[in-house]
Each structure stands twice: as structure tokens, then as C-alpha cells.
Design an enzyme around this catalytic site. Structure first.
Site, PDB file in Angstrom:
ATOM      1  N   ASP A  16     -26.287   5.380  23.589  1.00 48.58           N
ATOM      2  CA  ASP A  16     -27.635   4.955  23.913  1.00 48.58           C
ATOM      3  C   ASP A  16     -28.365   4.735  22.584  1.00 48.58           C
ATOM      4  OD1 ASP A  16     -30.104   4.706  25.501  1.00 48.58           O
ATOM      5  OD2 ASP A  16     -30.599   6.663  24.646  1.00 48.58           O
ATOM      6  N   LEU A  17     -29.427   3.946  22.594  1.00 50.27           N
ATOM      7  CA  LEU A  17     -30.188   3.706  21.363  1.00 50.27           C
ATOM      8  C   LEU A  17     -31.460   4.539  21.301  1.00 50.27           C
ATOM      9  CD1 LEU A  17     -29.891  -0.197  20.958  1.00 50.27           C
ATOM     10  CD2 LEU A  17     -28.732   1.564  19.628  1.00 50.27           C
ATOM     11  N   ASP A  18     -32.459   4.175  22.135  1.00 47.65           N
ATOM     12  CA  ASP A  18     -33.775   4.802  22.046  1.00 47.65           C
ATOM     13  C   ASP A  18     -33.732   6.295  22.327  1.00 47.65           C
ATOM     14  OD1 ASP A  18     -34.738   2.264  21.597  1.00 47.65           O
ATOM     15  OD2 ASP A  18     -35.382   1.937  23.666  1.00 47.65           O
ATOM     16  N   ASP A 188     -29.361  10.741  25.378  1.00 52.36           N
ATOM     17  CA  ASP A 188     -30.344  11.827  25.538  1.00 52.36           C
ATOM     18  C   ASP A 188     -30.817  11.996  26.972  1.00 52.36           C
ATOM     19  OD1 ASP A 188     -33.584  10.600  25.490  1.00 52.36           O
ATOM     20  OD2 ASP A 188     -31.882   9.266  25.253  1.00 52.36           O
TER      21      ASP A 188
END
Length: 238
Positions: A16-18, A188
Site C-alpha cells: 500500500d502507499l498512503d 496499514d
């Protein structure tokens, strides 16, 4: 690092990025403020158009077209376009105006400060196995220096439905040529990242950056394979 399930061989990792590789909250606040200010200044009739008004348009679009949820950029563009049509601009004028607002949004959206730990960790991992980014958002890794670590980036909308739907997870496995069971997904969010990756057959790593407790978090539906509190911990797995 906490282990909840036995880990199998890891031949690739997806991320995941954000809020997994960097703190996304400051850039979202700045991006929202700058792009909305540009929208209000675009035409005199929009100077009093509030964020609440914008959210009302988003909600209306979602009710009319539930699938628009899967492409956050198009959802935003369409809401801005509708705001411009509502003040009397032609369809072409509204489309052009919405594109200009989205250019401002894209500029600020990728003004992301990436921690040095993220660069060091991804560089070390990328030397050992292929890495892929899978995001529901609209950040563009090539604008803040993370694209060099990834074989490719998958984003909700163009590449399938948003996580926790399985579309992008399966696409990553197919494009990598790696079985789902040999891919570790790192994220997250306990629903989109952990539950989503587990349900499609991947291994899952929850990065717990806010000292959460799986036993007391309502969103904890499925146990990940591992839990970490620092991204650098992943290098112990290779």
C-alpha cells in the site's frame, strides 16, 4: 515484530502507499486547501462554494453511480465538473475547468515527504525480490521518488476495483508470474490491506504505526501473518 500465522516462502512483496510508506495526512490537508481555493477563484459564482457543498456533490454522485467509489480521481473530477455546470457553465467549459482544478490537485497531491527509512528499506528489498505498489489513492510515486523500487504500480479505477476487492491483488500476481501464496502484502489498513489480501490468498503484513492493539480494534477481522511497527523490520525476512 509479531507472528500470528506461519509464513511461507516470500517471492514478491506488494505495498500500500498512503500511510504505509509515508504519512499521508499533511499532504491531504494541503492538497485539499490548495485545490479548493483554486476552484473558488476559478469563477465568481464559485467563491462561496464550500467544502461541505463539494461533499454534497460527491455524495450525490456516489448515490447515482456506486461504482465511482473505485476511482477517487474521477470521482473528484466529476464532482468539480458538476459544480461548474451548476453555476451555468457549458459542458465543455465545465470539463475544461474541472481538468484545470485536477491539475492543481495533482501538483499538490504528490508533494510527499518520504522518510529515509522507507527509501533504505525498499531499496534493500528490491535487490532481493520484485516489489509492486497497490493503491486505492491517487498519489503518483514517480513524482516523489518511489517508482524506482517498484516493478509497476496498480491503482484502483484503471486497474480494477478498490481494495479490499481482489482485482488488483490478482492482477499483481498474474503480472509478476508469482503465486498469490508466495506474495506478502504490506499495508496499514486492517480491512483493505489485511483482510483484502488474506481473502484472495496472499500472505499479509500489518504495519502498525499508531500503537494499535489487534485484540481491541473493531476493524480487526482477520489476523495478518505478521505485524510490524517499523518498515525496516521487513528486511529481516529476506
Amino acid at each position: 515484530m509479531h507472528f500470528y500465522r506461519p509464513l511461507h516462502s516470500i517471492k514478491a512483496m506488494t505495498f500500500d502507499l498512503d500511510d504505509t510508506l509515508y504519512d499521508n495526512h499533511p499532504v491531504i490537508r494541503k492538497t485539499t486547501a490548495e485545490s479548493h481555493a483554486f476552484l473558488q477563484a476559478y469563477h465568481p459564482a464559485l467563491q462561496d462554494f464550500s467544502l461541505e457543498d463539494y461533499q454534497t456533490l460527491r455524495n450525490r454522485l456516489l448515490a447515482q453511480e456506486p461504482d465511482i467509489y473505485h476511482d477517487v480521481s474521477e470521482w473528484r473530477r466529476r464532482a468539480v465538473e458538476q459544480a461548474m455546470r451548476d453555476i451555468g457553465l457549458t459542458a465543455q467549459e465545465a470539463a475544461e475547468g474541472a481538468d484545470k482544478v485536477m491539475e492543481v490537485f495533482a501538483h499538490w497531491r504528490s508533494k510527499i515527504e518520504v522518510p529515509e527509512e522507507t527509501h533504505i528499506t525498499l531499496a534493500a528489498l528490491a535487490e532481493r525480490m520484485p516489489l509492486v505498489a497497490i493503491t486505492n489513492g491517487n498519489a503518483q510515486p514517480h513524482l516523489f521518488g518511489l517508482d524506482k523500487y517498484f516493478r509497476f504500480v496498480l491503482r484502483a479505477g484503471p486497474d480494477g476495483r478498490a481494495k479490499p476487492y481482489e482485482d488488483m491483488y490478482h492482477l499483481a500476481a498474474v503480472r509478476l508470474g508469482v503465486p498469490l501464496g508466495n506474495i506478502l502484502h504490506v499495508g496499514d489498513d486492517l480491512t483493505t490491506d489485511v483482510a483484502g489480501s488474506l481473502r484472495c490468498g496472499m500472505q499479509s503484513c500489518w504495519i502498525n504505526l499508531r500503537e494499535g492493539n489487534l485484540m481491541h480494534i473493531q476493524d480487526s477481522r482477520l489476523l495478518p501473518h505478521i505485524e510490524i511497527s517499523q518498515l525496516a523490520s521487513l528486511t529481516t525476512l529476506i
